[in-house]
Design a protein around this motif. Structure first.
Motif, PDB file in Angstrom:
ATOM      1  N   PRO A 145      50.374  30.586  43.502  1.00  0.00           N
ATOM      2  CA  PRO A 145      49.815  31.098  44.863  1.00  0.00           C
ATOM      3  C   PRO A 145      49.727  32.525  45.000  1.00  0.00           C
ATOM      4  O   PRO A 145      48.995  33.041  45.636  1.00  0.00           O
ATOM      5  CB  PRO A 145      51.069  30.532  45.920  1.00  0.00           C
ATOM      6  CG  PRO A 145      51.905  29.738  45.034  1.00  0.00           C
ATOM      7  CD  PRO A 145      51.741  29.701  43.504  1.00  0.00           C
ATOM      8  N   LEU A 146      50.561  33.410  44.011  1.00  0.00           N
ATOM      9  CA  LEU A 146      50.622  34.612  44.383  1.00  0.00           C
ATOM     10  C   LEU A 146      49.217  35.191  43.889  1.00  0.00           C
ATOM     11  O   LEU A 146      48.680  36.200  44.598  1.00  0.00           O
ATOM     12  CB  LEU A 146      51.704  35.467  43.519  1.00  0.00           C
ATOM     13  CG  LEU A 146      53.265  35.323  44.407  1.00  0.00           C
ATOM     14  CD1 LEU A 146      54.345  36.228  43.172  1.00  0.00           C
ATOM     15  CD2 LEU A 146      52.941  35.995  45.509  1.00  0.00           C
ATOM     16  N   THR A 147      48.797  34.790  42.549  1.00  0.00           N
ATOM     17  CA  THR A 147      47.607  35.499  42.186  1.00  0.00           C
ATOM     18  C   THR A 147      46.682  34.983  42.986  1.00  0.00           C
ATOM     19  O   THR A 147      45.390  35.874  43.339  1.00  0.00           O
ATOM     20  CB  THR A 147      47.313  35.120  40.540  1.00  0.00           C
ATOM     21  OG1 THR A 147      47.848  33.853  40.471  1.00  0.00           O
ATOM     22  CG2 THR A 147      48.266  35.979  39.640  1.00  0.00           C
ATOM     23  N   LYS A 148      46.419  33.881  43.425  1.00  0.00           N
ATOM     24  CA  LYS A 148      45.391  33.605  44.407  1.00  0.00           C
ATOM     25  C   LYS A 148      45.528  34.195  45.602  1.00  0.00           C
ATOM     26  O   LYS A 148      44.361  34.363  46.324  1.00  0.00           O
ATOM     27  CB  LYS A 148      45.592  31.754  44.597  1.00  0.00           C
ATOM     28  CG  LYS A 148      44.767  30.923  43.689  1.00  0.00           C
ATOM     29  CD  LYS A 148      44.875  29.564  44.055  1.00  0.00           C
ATOM     30  CE  LYS A 148      46.270  29.028  43.779  1.00  0.00           C
ATOM     31  NZ  LYS A 148      46.152  27.385  43.990  1.00  0.00           N
ATOM     32  N   GLY A 149      46.777  34.573  45.868  1.00  0.00           N
ATOM     33  CA  GLY A 149      46.830  35.170  47.270  1.00  0.00           C
ATOM     34  C   GLY A 149      46.195  36.670  47.294  1.00  0.00           C
ATOM     35  O   GLY A 149      45.678  37.019  48.054  1.00  0.00           O
ATOM     36  N   ILE A 150      46.163  37.018  45.867  1.00  0.00           N
ATOM     37  CA  ILE A 150      45.995  38.622  45.658  1.00  0.00           C
ATOM     38  C   ILE A 150      44.274  38.418  45.671  1.00  0.00           C
ATOM     39  O   ILE A 150      43.512  39.121  46.331  1.00  0.00           O
ATOM     40  CB  ILE A 150      46.113  39.107  44.341  1.00  0.00           C
ATOM     41  CG1 ILE A 150      47.731  39.499  44.343  1.00  0.00           C
ATOM     42  CG2 ILE A 150      45.442  40.299  43.774  1.00  0.00           C
ATOM     43  CD1 ILE A 150      48.231  39.686  42.936  1.00  0.00           C
ATOM     44  N   TRP A 151      43.834  37.031  45.037  1.00  0.00           N
ATOM     45  CA  TRP A 151      42.112  37.038  45.304  1.00  0.00           C
ATOM     46  C   TRP A 151      41.658  36.954  46.644  1.00  0.00           C
ATOM     47  O   TRP A 151      40.902  37.643  47.255  1.00  0.00           O
ATOM     48  CB  TRP A 151      41.936  35.751  44.271  1.00  0.00           C
ATOM     49  CG  TRP A 151      40.471  35.405  44.820  1.00  0.00           C
ATOM     50  CD1 TRP A 151      39.332  35.769  44.255  1.00  0.00           C
ATOM     51  CD2 TRP A 151      40.209  34.227  45.346  1.00  0.00           C
ATOM     52  NE1 TRP A 151      38.322  35.229  44.946  1.00  0.00           N
ATOM     53  CE2 TRP A 151      38.725  34.056  45.322  1.00  0.00           C
ATOM     54  CE3 TRP A 151      40.847  33.181  46.160  1.00  0.00           C
ATOM     55  CZ2 TRP A 151      38.022  33.168  46.298  1.00  0.00           C
ATOM     56  CZ3 TRP A 151      40.439  32.265  46.702  1.00  0.00           C
ATOM     57  CH2 TRP A 151      38.811  32.225  46.919  1.00  0.00           C
ATOM     58  N   GLY A 160      46.165  33.371  35.477  1.00  0.00           N
ATOM     59  CA  GLY A 160      46.283  33.914  36.911  1.00  0.00           C
ATOM     60  C   GLY A 160      46.369  35.522  36.909  1.00  0.00           C
ATOM     61  O   GLY A 160      45.758  35.968  37.956  1.00  0.00           O
ATOM     62  N   LYS A 161      46.755  36.058  35.911  1.00  0.00           N
ATOM     63  CA  LYS A 161      47.139  37.343  35.904  1.00  0.00           C
ATOM     64  C   LYS A 161      45.759  38.156  35.682  1.00  0.00           C
ATOM     65  O   LYS A 161      45.174  39.083  36.350  1.00  0.00           O
ATOM     66  CB  LYS A 161      48.187  38.051  34.659  1.00  0.00           C
ATOM     67  CG  LYS A 161      49.496  37.737  35.189  1.00  0.00           C
ATOM     68  CD  LYS A 161      50.310  38.207  33.746  1.00  0.00           C
ATOM     69  CE  LYS A 161      51.719  37.801  34.121  1.00  0.00           C
ATOM     70  NZ  LYS A 161      52.414  37.631  33.096  1.00  0.00           N
ATOM     71  N   LEU A 162      44.836  37.633  34.910  1.00  0.00           N
ATOM     72  CA  LEU A 162      43.372  37.994  34.711  1.00  0.00           C
ATOM     73  C   LEU A 162      42.799  37.926  35.904  1.00  0.00           C
ATOM     74  O   LEU A 162      41.982  38.731  36.198  1.00  0.00           O
ATOM     75  CB  LEU A 162      43.060  37.386  33.324  1.00  0.00           C
ATOM     76  CG  LEU A 162      43.297  37.813  32.248  1.00  0.00           C
ATOM     77  CD1 LEU A 162      42.714  36.708  31.147  1.00  0.00           C
ATOM     78  CD2 LEU A 162      42.722  39.240  31.865  1.00  0.00           C
ATOM     79  N   PHE A 163      42.880  36.768  36.603  1.00  0.00           N
ATOM     80  CA  PHE A 163      42.236  36.386  37.691  1.00  0.00           C
ATOM     81  C   PHE A 163      42.458  37.260  39.053  1.00  0.00           C
ATOM     82  O   PHE A 163      41.566  37.896  39.662  1.00  0.00           O
ATOM     83  CB  PHE A 163      42.367  34.896  38.346  1.00  0.00           C
ATOM     84  CG  PHE A 163      41.871  34.593  39.586  1.00  0.00           C
ATOM     85  CD1 PHE A 163      40.507  34.587  39.507  1.00  0.00           C
ATOM     86  CD2 PHE A 163      42.528  33.952  40.542  1.00  0.00           C
ATOM     87  CE1 PHE A 163      39.716  34.014  40.564  1.00  0.00           C
ATOM     88  CE2 PHE A 163      41.761  33.543  41.734  1.00  0.00           C
ATOM     89  CZ  PHE A 163      40.497  33.553  41.603  1.00  0.00           C
ATOM     90  N   ALA A 164      43.794  37.798  39.028  1.00  0.00           N
ATOM     91  CA  ALA A 164      44.204  38.720  40.200  1.00  0.00           C
ATOM     92  C   ALA A 164      43.649  40.136  39.778  1.00  0.00           C
ATOM     93  O   ALA A 164      43.030  40.870  40.635  1.00  0.00           O
ATOM     94  CB  ALA A 164      45.685  38.877  40.166  1.00  0.00           C
ATOM     95  N   LEU A 165      43.596  40.433  38.565  1.00  0.00           N
ATOM     96  CA  LEU A 165      43.077  41.841  37.928  1.00  0.00           C
ATOM     97  C   LEU A 165      41.692  41.889  38.452  1.00  0.00           C
ATOM     98  O   LEU A 165      41.219  42.866  38.687  1.00  0.00           O
ATOM     99  CB  LEU A 165      43.706  41.885  36.430  1.00  0.00           C
ATOM    100  CG  LEU A 165      43.634  43.101  36.036  1.00  0.00           C
ATOM    101  CD1 LEU A 165      45.033  44.020  36.654  1.00  0.00           C
ATOM    102  CD2 LEU A 165      43.645  43.300  34.424  1.00  0.00           C
ATOM    103  N   LEU A 166      40.849  40.844  37.944  1.00  0.00           N
ATOM    104  CA  LEU A 166      39.305  40.939  37.946  1.00  0.00           C
ATOM    105  C   LEU A 166      39.206  40.992  39.485  1.00  0.00           C
ATOM    106  O   LEU A 166      38.199  41.663  39.771  1.00  0.00           O
ATOM    107  CB  LEU A 166      39.089  39.488  37.588  1.00  0.00           C
ATOM    108  CG  LEU A 166      38.603  39.541  36.067  1.00  0.00           C
ATOM    109  CD1 LEU A 166      38.052  38.053  35.891  1.00  0.00           C
ATOM    110  CD2 LEU A 166      37.258  40.508  35.737  1.00  0.00           C
ATOM    111  N   SER A 167      39.844  40.283  40.394  1.00  0.00           N
ATOM    112  CA  SER A 167      39.433  40.093  41.747  1.00  0.00           C
ATOM    113  C   SER A 167      39.689  41.497  42.563  1.00  0.00           C
ATOM    114  O   SER A 167      39.003  41.953  43.091  1.00  0.00           O
ATOM    115  CB  SER A 167      40.492  39.274  42.720  1.00  0.00           C
ATOM    116  OG  SER A 167      40.532  37.983  42.055  1.00  0.00           O
ATOM    117  N   CYS A 168      40.875  42.214  42.226  1.00  0.00           N
ATOM    118  CA  CYS A 168      41.325  43.678  42.486  1.00  0.00           C
ATOM    119  C   CYS A 168      40.101  44.480  41.957  1.00  0.00           C
ATOM    120  O   CYS A 168      39.421  45.440  42.886  1.00  0.00           O
ATOM    121  CB  CYS A 168      42.671  44.215  41.935  1.00  0.00           C
ATOM    122  SG  CYS A 168      44.047  43.468  42.770  1.00  0.00           S
ATOM    123  N   GLY A 169      39.777  44.315  40.751  1.00  0.00           N
ATOM    124  CA  GLY A 169      38.772  45.301  40.180  1.00  0.00           C
ATOM    125  C   GLY A 169      37.404  45.172  40.841  1.00  0.00           C
ATOM    126  O   GLY A 169      36.975  46.032  41.254  1.00  0.00           O
TER     127      GLY A 169
END
Lengths: 201, 256
Positions: free
Chosen positions: B21-27, B238-247
């Motif tokens: 949920p955390l990485t999805k939350g970042i997205w 998940g980490k990649l997904f969050a990083l891509l979303s932020c980028g």
């Protein structure tokens, strides 16, 4: 600040549960009002939807009315926001968080100023009106209402203020007064005050 | 014994179900933020398409759910475009000079962009909610973000009671209808109904407070350190997904 944090820590488990259930009630209200909301949006966009905006603000103010402690409104609104994020919200997570903070940032200082002692009609109606503009301004930027014609913005704000006053402030006071003599609120400040008044009387 | 988040019902869906949920939350938050900062129609269209693509590949929605979501998007979006087209100012009338400042080309473009923004907010929220188990959100808040358990569990309690109170609301409404037999007309009568229903609902909620708090106290809630039955891990995807979303969000804001 430390004193305030300590006060917030003084919320009992029963008060936390009450705040949670009031937040749940907001979820129920949102679900019951969803068709009406959609109908109003179809007929008159944000202007007509604003007529019922006060109903979505009741739960935090009602928590403050019953608990009468610092943080009661803030945490109730935040619990409501978190719950909305978990079940999905029509207006997105940022609006849920921002609305909660905008309402709390008005309610908490207002009742702090009156030392959590003044809960009469004038105070409640005023709080209902005061809660409205800040979230409206934030939402105007968030959803782009700021680009609307100025007249539309002013009329919408006026509708929201009336809704806030009657459907939030007024209805909260009415509900609180109907509940204050019931056994359900006896463990809370509202119930204790009502019991004290009855004994004095 | 620790328990990992592999409940079959949730793991069976698309790849979003397997992300914490955390990485999805970042997205969720970064997409919402980027959409709020975007004013161009093309930019909003890209964000809307990206959310649809993520939902299509990762949410594992059934055809019925897609129909529901897209129906809601149309039901909410079309009237909103229409209303915004009416109230947004512009210079170039689309239907000749007879309509003056109304129904202009600029207003239509901006109305479409703002409606897409609202739809991005709605869709991201629905994608998050339908691919995330609430108890994982609570576990992530308490375990990873160190949010006070009283707060996180209060949200879980609230969530638990929404369907119960909704059912009760429906019963109360039916009982009120039976009492009056015919529905009274007029604003005052309707307001009276709303007041009575609100009072009955608040009373129902308050009735549950003592039961729930007594049960929690009996289980020693809030006394001593809390242990977690569910342990959430953050996978590399998940980490990649969050990083891509932020980028993507930073790039989108920077390009504006």
């Amino acid at each position: 600040m430390n004193a305030m944090m300590k006060q917030w820590g003084k919320l009992t488990l029963m008060e936390w549960v009450l705040m949670a259930l009031l937040a749940a009630l907001n979820g129920v209200a949102t679900s019951l009002l969803s068709h009406l909301n959609q109908l109003l949006t179809s007929l008159g966009g944000s202007m007509l939807t604003s007529t019922i905006v006060g109903l979505y603000m009741i739960y935090g103010l009602l928590a403050m009315y019953i608990i009468r402690k610092p943080g009661a409104a803030l945490f109730t609104y935040l619990i409501g926001a978190l719950m909305q994020i978990m079940v999905g919200t029509s207006y997105g997570p940022w609006s849920a968080i921002a609305a909660a903070l905008c309402y709390a940032v008005i309610v908490e200082p207002l009742f702090f100023l009156v030392k959590y002692k003044k809960f009469d009609w004038s105070m409640m109606l005023f709080t209902g009106v005061a809660m409205t503009p800040l979230w409206y301004i934030v939402a105007a930027f968030m959803f782009g209402y700021i680009h609307y014609e100025s007249l539309v913005l002013v009329i919408t704000l006026a509708i929201r203020c009336v809704s806030g006053m009657l459907l939030c402030g007024g209805l909260t006071k009415w509900l609180g007064d109907r509940l204050k003599h019931t056994r359900y609120v006896r463990p809370f400040a509202l119930g204790r005050e009502a019991m004290g008044l009855r004994e004095k009387g | 014994m620790k328990h990992r988040d592999t409940s079959s019902a949730w793991a069976a869906g698309g790849w979003l179900h397997r992300i914490d949920p955390l990485t999805k939350g970042i997205w969720l938050l970064s997409t919402g933020f980027a959409s709020m900062m975007t004013t161009s129609l093309a930019g909003q269209a890209v964000w809307f398409a990206s959310v649809l693509l993520i939902a299509w590949t990762g949410a594992g929605w059934s055809l019925t759910r897609w129909r529901l979501v897209l129906g809601w998007c149309a039901g909410f979006g079309l009237p909103l475009i229409w209303f915004q087209w009416l109230v947004l100012p512009g210079q170039t009338p689309l239907f000749g000079s007879g309509t003056g400042r109304w129904f202009t080309e600029e207003a239509l473009v901006l109305a479409a962009a703002l409606t897409l923004r609202a739809l991005v907010m709605f869709l991201t929220s629905i994608v998050f909610a339908t691919t995330t188990e609430p108890r994982d959100v609570v576990a992530a808040l308490v375990g990873k973000l160190r949010v006070p358990p009283k707060f996180a569990y209060a949200a879980a309690v609230a969530l638990r009671f929404v369907p119960l109170l909704t059912r009760e609301a429906e019963q109360i409404r039916r009982a009120q209808q039976l009492r009056t037999l015919t529905r009274e007309k007029g604003l005052q009568a309707r307001l009276g109904e709303v007041k009575q229903l609100s009072l009955a609902l608040v009373r129902s909620a308050l009735r549950e407070v003592q039961t729930v708090s007594t049960a929690m106290e009996a289980k020693q809630f809030g006394r001593g350190a809390r242990t977690q039955r569910r342990e959430l891990s953050i996978p590399l995807s998940g980490k990649l997904f969050a990083l891509l979303s932020c980028g993507a969000a930073i790039l989108s804001v920077w390009l504006i």
